[in-house]
Design a protein around this motif. Structure first.
Motif, PDB file in Angstrom:
ATOM      1  N   THR A   1       6.632  -5.672   7.415  1.00 35.27           N
ATOM      2  CA  THR A   1       6.910  -4.234   7.279  1.00 35.27           C
ATOM      3  C   THR A   1       6.363  -3.459   6.028  1.00 35.27           C
ATOM      4  O   THR A   1       5.660  -2.725   6.184  1.00 35.27           O
ATOM      5  N   PRO A   2       6.822  -4.193   4.843  1.00 31.72           N
ATOM      6  CA  PRO A   2       6.131  -3.585   3.634  1.00 31.72           C
ATOM      7  C   PRO A   2       4.621  -3.338   3.437  1.00 31.72           C
ATOM      8  O   PRO A   2       3.959  -2.348   3.083  1.00 31.72           O
ATOM      9  N   ILE A   3       3.985  -4.709   4.068  1.00 28.32           N
ATOM     10  CA  ILE A   3       2.424  -4.698   3.992  1.00 28.32           C
ATOM     11  C   ILE A   3       2.109  -3.806   4.990  1.00 28.32           C
ATOM     12  O   ILE A   3       0.935  -3.043   4.786  1.00 28.32           O
ATOM     13  N   GLY A   4       2.701  -3.666   6.157  1.00 33.01           N
ATOM     14  CA  GLY A   4       2.310  -2.831   7.198  1.00 33.01           C
ATOM     15  C   GLY A   4       2.269  -1.260   6.982  1.00 33.01           C
ATOM     16  O   GLY A   4       1.172  -0.922   7.110  1.00 33.01           O
ATOM     17  N   TRP A   5       3.339  -1.064   6.312  1.00 30.00           N
ATOM     18  CA  TRP A   5       3.325   0.469   5.849  1.00 30.00           C
ATOM     19  C   TRP A   5       2.383   0.534   4.710  1.00 30.00           C
ATOM     20  O   TRP A   5       1.877   1.803   4.646  1.00 30.00           O
ATOM     21  N   GLY A   6       2.355  -0.272   3.904  1.00 28.12           N
ATOM     22  CA  GLY A   6       1.247  -0.005   2.872  1.00 28.12           C
ATOM     23  C   GLY A   6       0.089   0.367   3.175  1.00 28.12           C
ATOM     24  O   GLY A   6      -0.909   1.069   2.533  1.00 28.12           O
ATOM     25  N   LEU A   7      -0.261  -0.571   4.185  1.00 27.56           N
ATOM     26  CA  LEU A   7      -1.861  -0.521   4.876  1.00 27.56           C
ATOM     27  C   LEU A   7      -1.914   0.927   5.531  1.00 27.56           C
ATOM     28  O   LEU A   7      -2.909   1.547   5.461  1.00 27.56           O
ATOM     29  N   MET A   8      -0.947   1.473   6.134  1.00 27.68           N
ATOM     30  CA  MET A   8      -0.833   2.939   6.858  1.00 27.68           C
ATOM     31  C   MET A   8      -0.927   3.796   5.840  1.00 27.68           C
ATOM     32  O   MET A   8      -1.867   4.777   5.997  1.00 27.68           O
ATOM     33  N   TYR A   9      -0.253   3.752   4.819  1.00 27.81           N
ATOM     34  CA  TYR A   9      -0.572   4.725   3.633  1.00 27.81           C
ATOM     35  C   TYR A   9      -1.752   4.746   3.039  1.00 27.81           C
ATOM     36  O   TYR A   9      -2.160   5.896   2.444  1.00 27.81           O
ATOM     37  N   PHE A  10      -2.331   3.579   3.147  1.00 29.35           N
ATOM     38  CA  PHE A  10      -3.837   3.655   2.745  1.00 29.35           C
ATOM     39  C   PHE A  10      -4.781   4.233   3.710  1.00 29.35           C
ATOM     40  O   PHE A  10      -5.644   5.013   3.678  1.00 29.35           O
TER      41      PHE A  10
ATOM     42  N   ASP B   1      14.725 -10.547   7.450  1.00 24.24           N
ATOM     43  CA  ASP B   1      13.872 -10.403   6.245  1.00 24.24           C
ATOM     44  C   ASP B   1      12.249 -10.568   6.559  1.00 24.24           C
ATOM     45  O   ASP B   1      11.641 -10.076   5.796  1.00 24.24           O
ATOM     46  N   LEU B   2      12.100 -11.716   7.215  1.00 24.36           N
ATOM     47  CA  LEU B   2      10.694 -11.961   7.388  1.00 24.36           C
ATOM     48  C   LEU B   2       9.981 -10.748   8.152  1.00 24.36           C
ATOM     49  O   LEU B   2       8.802 -10.462   7.547  1.00 24.36           O
ATOM     50  N   VAL B   3      10.659 -10.054   8.726  1.00 30.80           N
ATOM     51  CA  VAL B   3      10.009  -8.827   9.529  1.00 30.80           C
ATOM     52  C   VAL B   3       9.948  -7.663   8.526  1.00 30.80           C
ATOM     53  O   VAL B   3       9.047  -6.943   8.093  1.00 30.80           O
TER      54      VAL B   3
END
Length: 473
Positions: free
Chosen positions: A218-227, A211-213
């Motif tokens: 994961t959600p922050i990484g994908w959120g930044l990619m979507y931006f 869950d740490l990953v």
């Protein structure tokens, strides 16, 4: 301290910049410093497999303690600082509102770096906890939780104050990470140690490891990619519907899969089977996200050649697809009989944490560092060399350790003597060290380029403006 003046439209009525680029800059600096510590720790640890450990006989630099520094500085130093920098840039632009307080932002920055220093010191002095990814000393854990609460408050206020009609998907991911991260950290660093012993505690540890990953990185990484990806490609995301399917799939399936770290254990089989099913399900969902981003790239594939940040982003996405495909198979009981406790798992972990999220962070550096220091890259060719050295080094390491895992697994399954598996592994461990040296050399070039760029004389440099607001994405 030199900061980049906000482009037109990014200055508030009171003269305060919408984005505090000084905070972005220093979180990037801290990320680079933590990454250096992590790399050196990992390289030293790799040498022990070749019987060349450089600190033999030094208790506080023993391999077990150095390994903790390697993993914790990667997660809480390198990744966390870079992601904070990315969100400090993205959230105000998506909401048209600044973070709650610049002063609080600086307090969080200082407190987080103090946490990293205390973590390194505590682990090297022998106070690390016996929980994978939760080795932070017990006296550091309360500071982490307080720091996370302050970070959530500072970052979430502009989201709730936004006048936009709807929240862009990046903000969904960020808010979810804000809600999950503190809960996950508390669960992993307190429950197994103090309140839930034995097999149940092991199950919680498995949940925490994954869950740490999955619920922080994961959600922050994908959120930044979507931006960043739509803005750099100058086109909207291919499908908003797929972006929401990916978000809800992550939220529903990811929390249940951590027990797959303990297959064939005394944990009840229904929990193990549930973890297997959830893992396969979430990998299918993740492929919808990957399809969405490659659909966005359609018609703009020239950006892979012409924009180094995009190249980092999409290389990380290819690695993400490989890891998800791999994970859907390796989580099964059949695969686990062979690969459990082998170097296959080490290869998989490096491909995820560095090949995916680390590559995304390198893309963030490429895009944000010139904006943060107000200067163009000094020698762009060094950035290209850095990319190829890192890509080749990591690819070699992953292939090498994956093969080593299969050799080890089949050796053990054949009931060979343990020593035979060690002898068979040694050529792979030498190759891993060579790959690691190539990666370290690449990062040395990158650190030099960061420093050389920042020390250039002040110029009238103004990077290409990014559109402000969610509708641009």
């Amino acid at each position: 301290m030199t900061t980049l003046a906000a482009p037109r439209g990014l200055v508030l009525e009171d003269g305060r910049p919408l984005v505090n680029m000084a905070l972005v800059k220093w979180h990037l600096v801290a990320s680079a410093c933590a990454f250096t510590a992590s790399l050196l720790g990992g390289l030293a640890y790799a040498f022990q497999f070749n019987n060349l450990y450089p600190f033999a006989g030094v208790e506080w630099l023993s391999p077990g303690r150095v390994r903790m520094v390697h993993t914790n500085m990667a997660a809480y130093g390198f990744i966390a600082n870079a992601f904070i920098a990315g969100m400090l840039f993205a959230i105000p632009r998506l909401t048209r509102k600044p973070i709650l307080s610049d002063g609080l932002g600086w307090l969080i920055f200082g407190a987080w770096q103090l946490i990293l220093v205390l973590t390194i010191a505590g682990q090297l002095l022998g106070y690390g906890q016996g929980i994978e990814w939760g080795e932070t000393p017990i006296f550091v854990d309360p500071l982490v939780l307080v720091g996370l609460v302050l970070l959530v408050v500072n970052m979430s206020v502009p989201i709730f104050r936004s006048d936009e009609q709807g929240l862009y998907v990046s903000l969904w991911y960020f808010l979810a990470a804000f809600a999950w991260t503190g809960l996950v950290y508390f669960m992993g660093n307190y429950l197994p140690q103090f309140w839930v012993p034995g097999t149940a505690g092991a199950a919680i540890t498995g949940l925490f490891i994954h869950d740490l990953v999955g619920l922080f990185v994961t959600p922050i990484g994908w959120g930044l990619m979507y931006f960043f990806v739509p803005l750099l490609l100058r086109k909207p995301i291919w499908s908003h519907a797929l972006s929401l399917i990916g978000f809800w799939g992550l939220a529903f399936f990811y929390p249940m899969q951590g027990v797959h770290h303990f297959l064939y254990s005394p944990i009840p089989m229904y929990a193990q089977y549930g973890a297997v099913v959830a893992t396969i399900a979430v990998e299918v969902v993740v492929f919808t996200v990957i399809v969405n981003f490659f659909g966005t790239l359609h018609g703009r594939s020239d950006a892979i050649r012409g924009n180094l940040a995009i190249r980092w982003f999409y290389t990380g996405m290819v690695f993400y697809g490989i890891t998800c495909f791999q994970c859907a198979f390796q989580v099964t009981l059949t695969f686990q009989k062979i690969i459990h406790f082998t170097d296959w798992v080490v290869a998989h972990a490096h491909m995820v944490m560095f090949g995916v999220f680390g590559f995304w962070i390198m893309g963030l550096f490429v895009e944000l560092w010139p904006r943060a220091v107000g200067r163009p890259w000094a020698q762009p060719r060094l950035l290209t060399a850095h990319y190829w050295m890192t890509f080749v080094g990591l690819s070699l390491m992953v292939i090498d350790l994956t093969a080593a895992g299969l050799v080890q697994g089949y050796s053990w399954a054949g009931l060979s003597h343990w020593g035979e598996s060690v002898v068979a592994s040694m050529p792979f461990w030498w190759t891993r060290t060579v790959a690691g040296l190539l990666i370290v050399a690449g990062q040395a070039l990158f650190l030099y380029e960061l420093w050389e760029t920042a020390r250039q004389p002040t110029s009238a440099f103004e990077p290409a403006p990014l559109p402000a607001g969610a509708e641009a994405a």
